[in-house]
Scaffold this motif. Structure first.
Motif, mmCIF file in Angstrom:
data_model
loop_
_atom_site.group_PDB
_atom_site.id
_atom_site.type_symbol
_atom_site.label_atom_id
_atom_site.label_comp_id
_atom_site.label_asym_id
_atom_site.label_seq_id
_atom_site.Cartn_x
_atom_site.Cartn_y
_atom_site.Cartn_z
ATOM 1 N N GLU A 1 58.998 8.995 43.598
ATOM 2 C CA GLU A 1 60.013 9.962 43.174
ATOM 3 C C GLU A 1 59.817 11.327 43.819
ATOM 4 O OE1 GLU A 1 62.651 9.340 41.352
ATOM 5 O OE2 GLU A 1 62.107 7.235 41.091
ATOM 6 N N GLY A 2 58.810 11.445 44.684
ATOM 7 C CA GLY A 2 58.538 12.728 45.340
ATOM 8 C C GLY A 2 57.854 13.734 44.448
ATOM 9 N N SER A 3 57.227 13.270 43.357
ATOM 10 C CA SER A 3 56.617 14.191 42.393
ATOM 11 C C SER A 3 55.103 14.106 42.356
ATOM 12 C CB SER A 3 57.167 13.891 40.980
ATOM 13 O OG SER A 3 58.566 13.980 40.950
ATOM 14 N N GLY A 4 54.507 13.277 43.197
ATOM 15 C CA GLY A 4 53.059 13.113 43.174
ATOM 16 C C GLY A 4 52.352 14.065 44.115
ATOM 17 N N SER A 5 51.042 13.983 44.091
ATOM 18 C CA SER A 5 50.208 14.841 44.943
ATOM 19 C C SER A 5 49.901 14.135 46.256
ATOM 20 C CB SER A 5 48.902 15.158 44.204
ATOM 21 O OG SER A 5 47.918 15.624 45.090
ATOM 22 N N PRO A 6 49.880 14.877 47.385
ATOM 23 C CA PRO A 6 49.469 14.269 48.660
ATOM 24 C C PRO A 6 48.068 13.659 48.588
ATOM 25 C CG PRO A 6 50.481 16.406 49.037
ATOM 26 C CD PRO A 6 50.321 16.276 47.561
ATOM 27 N N GLU A 7 47.212 14.225 47.764
ATOM 28 C CA GLU A 7 45.859 13.681 47.634
ATOM 29 C C GLU A 7 45.888 12.290 47.010
ATOM 30 O OE1 GLU A 7 43.121 14.734 49.033
ATOM 31 O OE2 GLU A 7 44.435 16.235 49.929
ATOM 32 N N TRP A 8 46.870 12.072 46.125
ATOM 33 C CA TRP A 8 47.013 10.723 45.555
ATOM 34 C C TRP A 8 47.291 9.719 46.667
ATOM 35 C CZ3 TRP A 8 50.812 11.281 40.796
ATOM 36 C CH2 TRP A 8 50.212 12.098 39.835
ATOM 37 N N ALA A 9 48.150 10.109 47.610
ATOM 38 C CA ALA A 9 48.501 9.199 48.706
ATOM 39 C C ALA A 9 47.252 8.836 49.515
ATOM 40 C CB ALA A 9 49.563 9.836 49.600
ATOM 41 N N ARG A 10 46.403 9.799 49.746
ATOM 42 C CA ARG A 10 45.183 9.527 50.513
ATOM 43 C C ARG A 10 44.247 8.603 49.734
ATOM 44 N NH1 ARG A 10 46.298 15.137 51.673
ATOM 45 N NH2 ARG A 10 46.922 15.281 53.866
ATOM 46 N N LEU A 11 44.187 8.817 48.430
ATOM 47 C CA LEU A 11 43.353 7.958 47.587
ATOM 48 C C LEU A 11 43.887 6.528 47.568
ATOM 49 C CD1 LEU A 11 41.117 7.704 45.343
ATOM 50 C CD2 LEU A 11 42.942 8.222 43.704
ATOM 51 N N LEU A 12 45.185 6.390 47.389
ATOM 52 C CA LEU A 12 45.793 5.062 47.237
ATOM 53 C C LEU A 12 45.878 4.311 48.566
ATOM 54 C CD1 LEU A 12 48.518 6.134 44.690
ATOM 55 C CD2 LEU A 12 46.664 4.522 44.243
ATOM 56 N N ALA A 13 45.852 5.029 49.686
ATOM 57 C CA ALA A 13 45.864 4.344 50.979
ATOM 58 C C ALA A 13 44.603 3.522 51.190
ATOM 59 C CB ALA A 13 46.014 5.365 52.111
ATOM 60 N N ALA A 14 43.559 3.835 50.412
ATOM 61 C CA ALA A 14 42.306 3.082 50.504
ATOM 62 C C ALA A 14 42.126 2.128 49.323
ATOM 63 C CB ALA A 14 41.124 4.053 50.556
ATOM 64 N N ASP A 15 43.188 1.971 48.523
ATOM 65 C CA ASP A 15 43.091 1.092 47.341
ATOM 66 C C ASP A 15 42.796 -0.336 47.793
ATOM 67 O OD1 ASP A 15 43.995 -0.668 45.055
ATOM 68 O OD2 ASP A 15 44.399 1.306 44.191
ATOM 69 N N PRO A 16 41.847 -1.015 47.150
ATOM 70 C CA PRO A 16 41.530 -2.389 47.569
ATOM 71 C C PRO A 16 42.634 -3.395 47.261
ATOM 72 C CG PRO A 16 40.290 -1.787 45.593
ATOM 73 C CD PRO A 16 40.944 -0.544 46.078
ATOM 74 N N VAL A 17 43.577 -3.026 46.412
ATOM 75 C CA VAL A 17 44.676 -3.932 46.064
ATOM 76 C C VAL A 17 45.815 -3.726 47.070
ATOM 77 C CG1 VAL A 17 46.336 -4.622 44.293
ATOM 78 C CG2 VAL A 17 44.030 -3.857 43.630
ATOM 79 N N ALA A 18 46.077 -4.741 47.883
ATOM 80 C CA ALA A 18 47.085 -4.611 48.942
ATOM 81 C C ALA A 18 48.472 -4.321 48.375
ATOM 82 C CB ALA A 18 47.120 -5.887 49.780
ATOM 83 N N ARG A 19 48.771 -4.854 47.191
ATOM 84 C CA ARG A 19 50.086 -4.633 46.598
ATOM 85 C C ARG A 19 50.341 -3.138 46.378
ATOM 86 N NH1 ARG A 19 51.393 -3.454 41.643
ATOM 87 N NH2 ARG A 19 49.284 -3.890 40.889
ATOM 88 N N ARG A 20 49.303 -2.405 46.019
ATOM 89 C CA ARG A 20 49.470 -0.962 45.806
ATOM 90 C C ARG A 20 49.654 -0.236 47.130
ATOM 91 N NH1 ARG A 20 44.781 -1.014 41.603
ATOM 92 N NH2 ARG A 20 45.873 -1.672 39.715
ATOM 93 N N ARG A 21 48.889 -0.646 48.143
ATOM 94 C CA ARG A 21 49.081 -0.014 49.451
ATOM 95 C C ARG A 21 50.488 -0.293 49.972
ATOM 96 N NH1 ARG A 21 44.403 -2.914 50.484
ATOM 97 N NH2 ARG A 21 45.249 -3.870 52.381
ATOM 98 N N GLU A 22 50.994 -1.475 49.673
ATOM 99 C CA GLU A 22 52.351 -1.824 50.093
ATOM 100 C C GLU A 22 53.375 -0.926 49.402
ATOM 101 O OE1 GLU A 22 55.145 -5.853 50.181
ATOM 102 O OE2 GLU A 22 52.992 -6.006 49.813
ATOM 103 N N LYS A 23 53.198 -0.685 48.112
ATOM 104 C CA LYS A 23 54.107 0.213 47.392
ATOM 105 C C LYS A 23 54.008 1.634 47.931
ATOM 106 C CE LYS A 23 54.561 -2.186 42.966
ATOM 107 N NZ LYS A 23 54.367 -2.089 41.496
ATOM 108 N N LEU A 24 52.789 2.050 48.251
ATOM 109 C CA LEU A 24 52.596 3.386 48.818
ATOM 110 C C LEU A 24 53.349 3.526 50.134
ATOM 111 C CD1 LEU A 24 51.122 6.142 48.824
ATOM 112 C CD2 LEU A 24 49.241 5.000 50.039
#
Length: 513
Positions: free
Chosen positions: A85-108
């Motif tokens: 929704e464009g309301s999150g933090s850029p730091e969240w994106a960096r954290l989630l880009a390394a998430d071990p769950v591929a489904r979350r990286r796909e959503k990101l």
């Protein structure tokens, strides 16, 4: 699921203190219903998130949470929804880009406005599904880079992205200027050559029917071409050669493109597949010569598609209205017709032409009134919902044409309470009329009570605020769950009954504890 509580959670008249009590005891289903309330305050949204974290994604997409309310470590899915929704933090994106769950990286990868370093990381993700999701939504520059990705599935996603540069889309169709793809979803999993059995019974297999690879990734390349042909950014000169392709799906996709040259339209008009011709018939690129050819098509779906063409000549449209049952919804050509054209249609001796004119809801009073007294029931049925008709005119329609026009008269926004009650007294009742009355803003409690005899109308009438409060309470015990939900969501449900339902929930949860 408690259907009464589900409806109550959506009731716009539910007092704030009862919303708070529901939040405190909500299960997953009830939490989702509460999350959809438009009047849910920020404090209530935070309380609901704390009590039922699984509704966080819903709350985030509804704009009821802020970044300060969410911990991306413990609630990564809610954080992803806020990023989407464009309301999150850029730091969240960096954290989630390394998430071990591929489904979350796909959503990101589908989230807008990602930092450049996150895009670069996702573009080299080891899971092709993650990279393909990025390719589907990314910028022109990144799309152009991913067009050379070694995985064919990523290239297919690039072909779907409308931001992909035209020259890149053209290259994807031919493969010219790009290194050959080395992988696809088929050869990732199976030894080639391999063709997936459409009747495959393996529970762990998610390949599509007919997926195949002999080393050339043919099923994925075919899907890529379908995507590119459907992409408006693909240059037309790169796609016209598919007009004679043996693949029905490619020709069908091509037929819907709004930039086709006349000679390609003419070739597709002779296509052996009716669906191809039907999409071509509706296509604004189809010119009058081809329109007149398609007007004689033996397939009714083709002729109905042609009726939706925005520039179909009115004489052709009139013939189509006579033979193809084009429906009551105003057609694009009728909606765009000039006042003079509408007047010509309204004065035509052909009832099919007058029906077309009657579809308009902005007719001059004189034209509207003439059509309202038309001797042909089909014309009257088409004009009956027109605003501005008097109660006398609407009653006269019913007197002259009876059941044929009843439902359309009931749909008139100006139908009076007395007229609606009169329509419910027709014997035998007209089900479609009852369904229209059940949702009509002018329906009275008496008219709505008559609607309760019809199963479909009952579901609508149960939510009508003019229904008697006593009847609404009775409907909370109805065997139809949709009726129960509608009654509980009715803003005219007595406040004491709302409190009783919530108190019952409080008590049952306390007993369970």
């Amino acid at each position: 699921m408690n259907h009464a509580l589900s409806g109550l959670a959506a009731n716009p008249a539910l007092p704030s203190e009862l919303v708070d009590r529901l939040i405190a005891v909500a299960d997953t289903d009830l939490a989702d219903d509460l999350a959809d309330r438009e009047d849910l305050s920020h404090a209530q949204a935070v309380a609901l998130l704390r009590h039922a974290p699984e509704c966080g994604v819903r709350l985030a997409h509804a704009g009821k949470l802020t970044a300060a309310d969410v911990d991306p470590v413990t609630r990564p899915d809610t954080a992803l929804a806020l990023l989407d929704e464009g309301s999150g933090s850029p730091e969240w994106a960096r954290l989630l880009a390394a998430d071990p769950v591929a489904r979350r990286r796909e959503k990101l990868a589908a989230c807008p406005g990602l930092p450049a370093d996150v895009v670069d990381r996702l573009a080299t993700d080891p899971d092709p599904a993650v990279v393909a999701e990025l390719a589907l939504w990314t910028t022109p520059e990144t799309a152009a880079r991913l067009a050379a990705h070694p995985h064919a599935e990523v290239r297919r996603a690039v072909a779907s992205n409308e931001a992909t540069p035209p020259d890149v889309l053209a290259a994807l169709i031919t493969g010219e200027g790009l290194p050959p793809a080395r992988h696809c979803l088929v050869c990732d999993r199976e030894a080639t050559p391999f063709t997936h059995d459409p009747e495959c019974s393996r529970t762990d297999c998610d390949l599509g029917p007919g997926a195949s690879c002999d080393g050339s990734h043919e099923s994925t390349v075919h899907a890529l071409r379908v995507a590119a042909l459907g992409n408006p950014g693909t240059p037309v000169e790169a796609v016209v050669r598919f007009a004679d392709h043996p693949s029905t799906l490619l020709r069908w996709t091509l037929a819907a493109r709004e930039d086709l040259p006349p000679q390609v339209c003419a070739r597709l008009a002779a296509d052996p597949v009716p669906g191809v011709r039907a999409d071509l018939a509706e296509n604004p690129a189809t010119g009058e010569d081809v329109i007149r050819v398609l007007a004689r098509d033996p397939d009714i779906a083709v002729r109905r598609g042609l009726a939706r063409h925005p520039r179909v000549p009115l004489d052709v449209l009139t013939e189509l209205a006579r033979t193809a049952k084009v429906g009551a919804t105003p057609l694009p050509r009728v909606a765009a017709a000039t006042p003079a054209e509408i007047e010509d249609l309204a004065r035509s001796p052909d009832p099919a032409a007058r029906v077309l004119a009657a579809q308009r809801r902005d007719l001059p009073p004189g034209t509207r009134d003439a059509l309202a007294s038309d001797p042909d029931a089909r014309v009257v049925k088409a004009v009956a919902p027109h605003p501005g008709l008097t109660e006398g005119q609407l009653r006269a329609m019913v007197d002259r044409h009876g059941r044929q026009v009843l439902a359309r008269v009931a749909a008139n926004p100006g139908a009076t309470p007395g007229l609606l009650e009169h329509l419910t007294r027709q014997a035998p009742p007209v089900r479609k009329a009852l369904q229209e009355i059940a949702g009509h803003r002018n329906a009275t409690a008496r008219a709505l009570s008559a609607c309760l005899a019809d199963d479909r109308a009952r579901r609508v009438a149960a939510a009508h605020p003019a229904l008697s409060p006593k009847v609404i309470v009775e409907l909370l015990s109805d065997p139809d769950r949709q009726v129960v939900e509608a009654a509980a969501a009715n803003p005219s449900l007595p406040a004491a009954e709302m409190a009783r339902l919530v108190t019952g929930l409080d008590g049952s949860r306390a007993s369970a504890g």
